[in-house]
Design a protein around this motif. Structure first.
Motif, short mmCIF file in Angstrom:
data_model
loop_
_atom_site.label_atom_id
_atom_site.label_comp_id
_atom_site.label_asym_id
_atom_site.label_seq_id
_atom_site.Cartn_x
_atom_site.Cartn_y
_atom_site.Cartn_z
N ALA A 22 0.83 -1.21 0.00
CA ALA A 22 0.00 0.00 0.00
C ALA A 22 0.86 1.26 0.00
CB ALA A 22 -0.93 0.00 1.22
N ALA A 23 1.95 1.23 0.79
CA ALA A 23 2.85 2.39 0.83
C ALA A 23 3.51 2.61 -0.53
CB ALA A 23 3.90 2.18 1.92
N TYR A 24 3.91 1.51 -1.17
CA TYR A 24 4.53 1.62 -2.49
C TYR A 24 3.52 2.13 -3.52
CZ TYR A 24 6.65 0.15 -6.92
OH TYR A 24 7.15 0.11 -8.20
N ALA A 25 2.31 1.66 -3.47
CA ALA A 25 1.28 2.10 -4.41
C ALA A 25 1.01 3.59 -4.26
CB ALA A 25 -0.01 1.30 -4.21
N HIS A 26 1.00 4.07 -3.02
CA HIS A 26 0.79 5.51 -2.76
C HIS A 26 1.95 6.31 -3.33
CE1 HIS A 26 -0.40 9.18 -0.77
NE2 HIS A 26 0.74 9.23 -0.11
N TRP A 27 3.18 5.83 -3.09
CA TRP A 27 4.38 6.52 -3.61
C TRP A 27 4.36 6.56 -5.14
CZ3 TRP A 27 8.36 5.03 -6.83
CH2 TRP A 27 9.54 5.77 -6.80
N LYS A 28 4.00 5.43 -5.74
CA LYS A 28 4.00 5.35 -7.21
C LYS A 28 2.91 6.24 -7.81
CE LYS A 28 3.20 1.31 -9.12
NZ LYS A 28 3.35 -0.05 -9.70
N GLU A 29 1.81 6.38 -7.12
CA GLU A 29 0.75 7.27 -7.58
C GLU A 29 1.26 8.71 -7.65
OE1 GLU A 29 -3.68 8.67 -6.02
OE2 GLU A 29 -2.92 6.69 -5.46
#
Length: 499
Positions: A486-493
């Protein structure tokens, strides 16, 4: 039985390191590097970076003398020599094998327009399908710069070579090179399996300037009488291995087969993975070269090294240390970061503050902080977000590798730099789902063991690296996987909105 030793050199831009490895025990008995202070890099103009090739020879000689004296080893006991070297450099020599000008090294950017113009004129489909890369700022483009800007020097060139080729030539008196080396210089055509004549023709460069090609693991040449007398070696000692620094780092970590990954995270970070088929990224965001064991005569299989480089890695962590946690050491800093939750409570950092990033198609985004709330966030959130941002940038590039067909399940790394941080390691394992194995490793020791493979002392790489010491294994923590993802997905967004 008389002891047998393998000699490895690692020609870097800051020093030349030499190591002696006992061929039978596999243990390093002595290592040294020169100069003890960082070697000078000449920058006559902004963006230029040059070094005198003869300085590498002098540093190699000093390093060798020290290790032979320290280990009480004579030249007669050294049975094979291997060489690792800084990639992408250009050395031009005349018919007397003397350098015609300083070497243009890897971090020199003057040739960028020459590579870009060739990529545009020849077309991305042709370049990528044959070279697996854009001509970029690699060795061929640097040679094109010399041709246009220094025609008198260009017209006197007998052979061009990479830094490791130069050291081998000084040892043997014979200029030669490898397919792996040619591929990193954009001189190799993977589709035709020969020198890339279409690019040389475009630049107006005769293929006779390319040195003879020898296998990566084999007797490439032998130490000549004059070099033996100068260095205290035995004339006829074979040079049996050569590899660029990143392929050699992978070799040093026993990374040879498809899906295996070697990672480093110093000032900049590199993820280097092995691909078992000829492939490339259509946007040229990662580089693909021949790995050290690509199409070797004794085992002719496709083995490509896919290289991801992130410029803003340890340098971001060091900036945080200097400016945010200047009152504590790095271990305390890691403990502080661990106080913040996975995802840093919504704080995200883009770690791209050390120049244009190839993985972002050469965009220069700079470093930026997102989601910072002055009322609830502390420096613990910042430090954790910095380390997470570095990991996320690695994973972003590893997704590109996945799109090329690489199934990344295991990451090999030296226990150094960012890999000393438990938070960094756990985050990388958590996001990627890969097991991380940490080793005690060294490029010059790897080169020495590569020489043992090339000389037939070891039957294969597994025997050569049987004594490689595994220091630690980090498995992905399944209970935290969702939080990491989830943290990675937020960063990638956030990143995708910026690019």
């Amino acid at each position: 039985m008389t002891a047998r030793y393998l000699l490895g050199f690692d020609v870097g831009s800051s020093s030349v390191k030499a190591s002696l490895v006992n061929a039978d025990s596999g243990k390093c008995v002595s290592s040294a590097f020169f100069p003890e202070k960082e070697a000078p890099i000449m920058a006559v103009k902004t963006g230029w970076a040059e070094q005198e090739p003869d300085s590498w020879w002098q540093y190699a000689k000093q390093s060798l003398q020290k290790i032979m004296a320290d280990a009480h080893v004579s030249g007669d006991e050294i049975v094979a020599i291997g060489i690792s070297y800084q990639m992408h450099g250009l050395v031009c020599v005349d018919k007397d094998l003397k350098p015609l000008r300083p070497a243009i090294i890897w971090c020199d950017s003057r040739a960028v327009p020459y590579g870009e113009k060739a990529f545009s004129a020849l077309g991305s489909d042709l370049c990528l399908s044959h070279l697996l890369n854009s001509p970029g700022n690699f060795t061929a483009a640097k040679l094109a710069w010399v041709k246009e800007n220094e025609p008198d020097i260009f017209n006197r060139i007998y052979k061009v070579m990479l830094p490791g080729d130069y050291l081998a030539m000084r040892l043997s008196g014979t200029p030669n090179t490898t397919v792996s080396g040619l591929s990193e210089g954009m001189f190799w055509d993977f589709k035709e399996n020969r020198v890339a004549s279409f690019l040389l023709d475009y630049y107006g460069i005769d293929s006779s300037l390319i040195a003879d090609i020898v296998p990566t693991f084999a007797e490439q040449s032998v130490v000549c009488e004059s070099a033996a007398a100068e260095l205290g070696l035995k004339a006829g000692t074979p040079i049996t291995y050569r590899g660029g620094d990143q392929p050699n780092n992978a070799l040093s970590l026993n990374v040879f087969e498809p899906g295996e990954i070697a990672a480093t995270a110093g000032t900049s970070g590199v993820v280097y993975g092995v691909l078992g088929n000829v492939g490339y990224d259509t946007k040229s965001r990662v580089n693909t070269f021949a790995h050290v064991n690509h199409m070797e005569p004794q085992n002719p299989q496709t083995r490509l090294g896919v290289l991801l480089c992130i410029n803003g890695t340890g340098i971001l962590n060091a900036w945080m240390h200097r400016n945010v946690t200047f009152d504590m050491g790095y271990a305390e800093m890691n403990d502080l970061a661990a106080q913040a939750p996975i995802g840093s409570d919504g704080v995200s950092i883009m770690p791209f503050g050390n120049g244009a990033e190839r993985v972002l198609q050469n965009k220069e985004l700079g470093c930026s902080i997102h989601g910072l709330n002055f009322n609830k966030h502390s420096r613990a959130n910042l430090v954790r977000a910095a380390q997470e941002g570095i990991v996320f940038s690695f994973c972003y590039g590893m997704e590109i590798m996945g799109q090329m067909g690489m199934d990344i399940r295991k990451i090999h790394a030296g226990k150094a730099n960012m890999f000393l941080s438990p938070l960094f390691r756990d985050t990388l394992a958590g996001v990627s789902g890969a097991t991380i194995e940490l080793y005690e490793t060294d490029g010059s020791v790897g080169a020495a063991k590569g020489a043992g493979i090339g000389a037939g002392i070891y039957k294969d790489h597994n025997e050569a690296f049987a004594t490689l010491e595994k220091l630690q294994v980090i498995e992905p923590c399944e209970k935290d996987r969702a939080a990491y993802q989830a943290a990675y997905a937020h960063w990638k967004e956030i990143l995708n909105a910026m690019i």
